[in-house]
Design a protein around this motif. Structure first.
Motif, PDB file in Angstrom:
ATOM      1  N   GLY A  64      -0.859  -0.770  -2.421  1.00  8.41           N
ATOM      2  CA  GLY A  64       0.318  -1.629  -2.346  1.00  8.41           C
ATOM      3  C   GLY A  64       1.275  -1.449  -3.501  1.00  8.41           C
ATOM      4  O   GLY A  64       2.340  -2.057  -3.505  1.00  8.41           O
ATOM      5  N   HIS A  66       3.087   1.461  -6.536  1.00  6.98           N
ATOM      6  CA  HIS A  66       3.827   2.714  -6.472  1.00  6.98           C
ATOM      7  C   HIS A  66       3.911   3.301  -7.868  1.00  6.98           C
ATOM      8  O   HIS A  66       3.456   2.689  -8.851  1.00  6.98           O
ATOM      9  CB  HIS A  66       5.222   2.500  -5.876  1.00  6.98           C
ATOM     10  N   ASP A  87       3.586   8.788  -5.721  1.00  6.25           N
ATOM     11  CA  ASP A  87       3.473   7.754  -4.696  1.00  6.25           C
ATOM     12  C   ASP A  87       2.543   8.294  -3.610  1.00  6.25           C
ATOM     13  O   ASP A  87       2.887   9.265  -2.918  1.00  6.25           O
ATOM     14  CB  ASP A  87       4.835   7.450  -4.055  1.00  6.25           C
ATOM     15  N   HIS A  91       3.110   4.489   0.413  1.00  5.09           N
ATOM     16  CA  HIS A  91       3.509   3.728  -0.773  1.00  5.09           C
ATOM     17  C   HIS A  91       4.824   4.267  -1.321  1.00  5.09           C
ATOM     18  O   HIS A  91       5.132   5.454  -1.182  1.00  5.09           O
ATOM     19  CB  HIS A  91       2.451   3.829  -1.868  1.00  5.09           C
ATOM     20  N   HIS A  96       5.186   7.359   5.350  1.00  2.00           N
ATOM     21  CA  HIS A  96       4.049   6.645   5.931  1.00  2.00           C
ATOM     22  C   HIS A  96       3.317   7.570   6.900  1.00  2.00           C
ATOM     23  O   HIS A  96       3.888   8.524   7.428  1.00  2.00           O
ATOM     24  CB  HIS A  96       4.521   5.396   6.678  1.00  2.00           C
ATOM     25  N   SER A 206      10.188  -1.827  -5.287  1.00  2.00           N
ATOM     26  CA  SER A 206       9.059  -2.077  -4.394  1.00  2.00           C
ATOM     27  C   SER A 206       9.494  -2.510  -2.999  1.00  2.00           C
ATOM     28  O   SER A 206       8.647  -2.713  -2.132  1.00  2.00           O
ATOM     29  CB  SER A 206       8.153  -3.171  -4.981  1.00  2.00           C
ATOM     30  N   PHE A 218       5.572  -0.487   0.799  1.00  2.00           N
ATOM     31  CA  PHE A 218       4.274   0.040   1.200  1.00  2.00           C
ATOM     32  C   PHE A 218       3.975  -0.307   2.655  1.00  2.00           C
ATOM     33  O   PHE A 218       4.420  -1.322   3.188  1.00  2.00           O
ATOM     34  CB  PHE A 218       3.158  -0.441   0.262  1.00  2.00           C
TER      35      PHE A 218
END
Length: 295
Positions: A64, A66, A87, A91, A96, A206, A218
């Motif tokens: 969760g 980075h 990353d 994240h 993804h 984030s 994330f």
């Protein structure tokens, strides 16, 4: 695990006063780069070190989180060479995937190690989930990863590592109407004190805008059970160290396991599960001492 939408009370006070060194470190902007691993773009940050330094350091964030969680830590580790933080897929600014696993994340770490110019014998530092990824690499034969530091990762056994959300995490993100609204919802998991200088820096990086509002960068799918946080117990090998937050996720009994496999255990007094959020000076001091004393 490191962030959630749940409404925990945020503890923003630290028992120790801070100085300007955190802001100064955060002002040392890293180079940015990307590579492609198994069809996904993997982003990383790189801080340069002296050319004559022997080798570099790779930093692996927790679930969760980075690479920006290391922005105030990495610049103070560059005396031995370049420092890189990536990353992991799912994240930060990386792509993804439809499925996540320790092996897959490990492939990403190895790819960044090969692309980032960290010398012949880099040290890999992994926090929480990143520590599990790091240890899984250490157990791969012939992978080139030997010296590792693990920060408050649950390595006591398979039950501690399976389905870490355990009712804490949702498999879907909530949507928020504004960027400010989602940033206000930042909470470390498990709850712990945080330093405002650190949180105010990392939280804006984030979040992302999506159809219908704002949410976290994330992928909530990393907690849906497709990735089992399970590794075998660390075996003997090259030097490794375990940094345990006194108020973190790992019981004191982990010392026996670490020392039995030739590892060095260092307790971080008063630190929570994510010491870069509440005791970054202590974390940096421990890392610098370990790196300086390893051949």
């Amino acid at each position: 695990m490191d962030t959630t939408d749940r409404d925990h009370t945020r503890d923003v006070a630290s028992p120790h006063a801070t100085t300007g060194w955190i802001t100064e470190a955060q002002s040392r902007h890293p180079e940015r780069g990307t590579i492609t691993v198994d069809g996904a773009t993997i982003a990383f940050r790189r801080w340069l070190g002296p050319e004559e330094a022997p080798s570099g350091v790779l930093l692996v964030h927790g679930g969760g989180a980075h690479s920006g969680w290391w922005d105030h830590v990495a610049p103070l580790l560059t005396d031995r060479g370049p420092v890189v933080a990536l990353d992991l897929s799912g994240h930060g600014d990386s792509d993804h995937r439809t499925h996540y696993s320790l092996d897959g994340w490990g492939d990403e770490v190895l790819a960044v190690l090969g692309a980032a110019g960290l010398g012949e014998d880099p040290v890999v530092v992994g926090h929480s989930l990143g520590g599990l990824v790091t240890l899984s690499l250490r157990e791969r034969p012939g992978n080139g990863v030997g010296r590792v530091v693990v920060v408050d990762s649950p390595i006591e056994g398979p039950e501690a590592q399976r389905r870490p959300e355990a009712g804490t995490f949702s498999s879907r993100h909530r949507l928020y109407p504004t960027r400010e609204a989602v940033m206000e919802r930042f909470r470390p998991v498990p709850p712990q004190p945080t330093l405002s200088e650190v949180v105010e820096h990392l939280v804006p990086d984030s979040v992302r805008q999506v159809d219908g509002g704002w949410t976290w960068k994330f992928d909530a799918g990393i907690f849906d059970g497709t990735a089992r946080m399970h590794i075998t117990r660390p075996g003997p090998g090259r030097p490794w160290a375990f940094l345990r937050g006194e108020r973190g996720m790992v019981p004191a009994s982990v010392r026996e396991q670490v020392e039995r496999t030739g590892g060095l255990l260092v307790d971080l007094p008063g630190a929570g599960h994510a010491p870069m959020l509440d005791q970054p000076g202590m974390l940096i001091g421990a890392l610098r001492a370990i790196l300086a004393n390893w051949p």
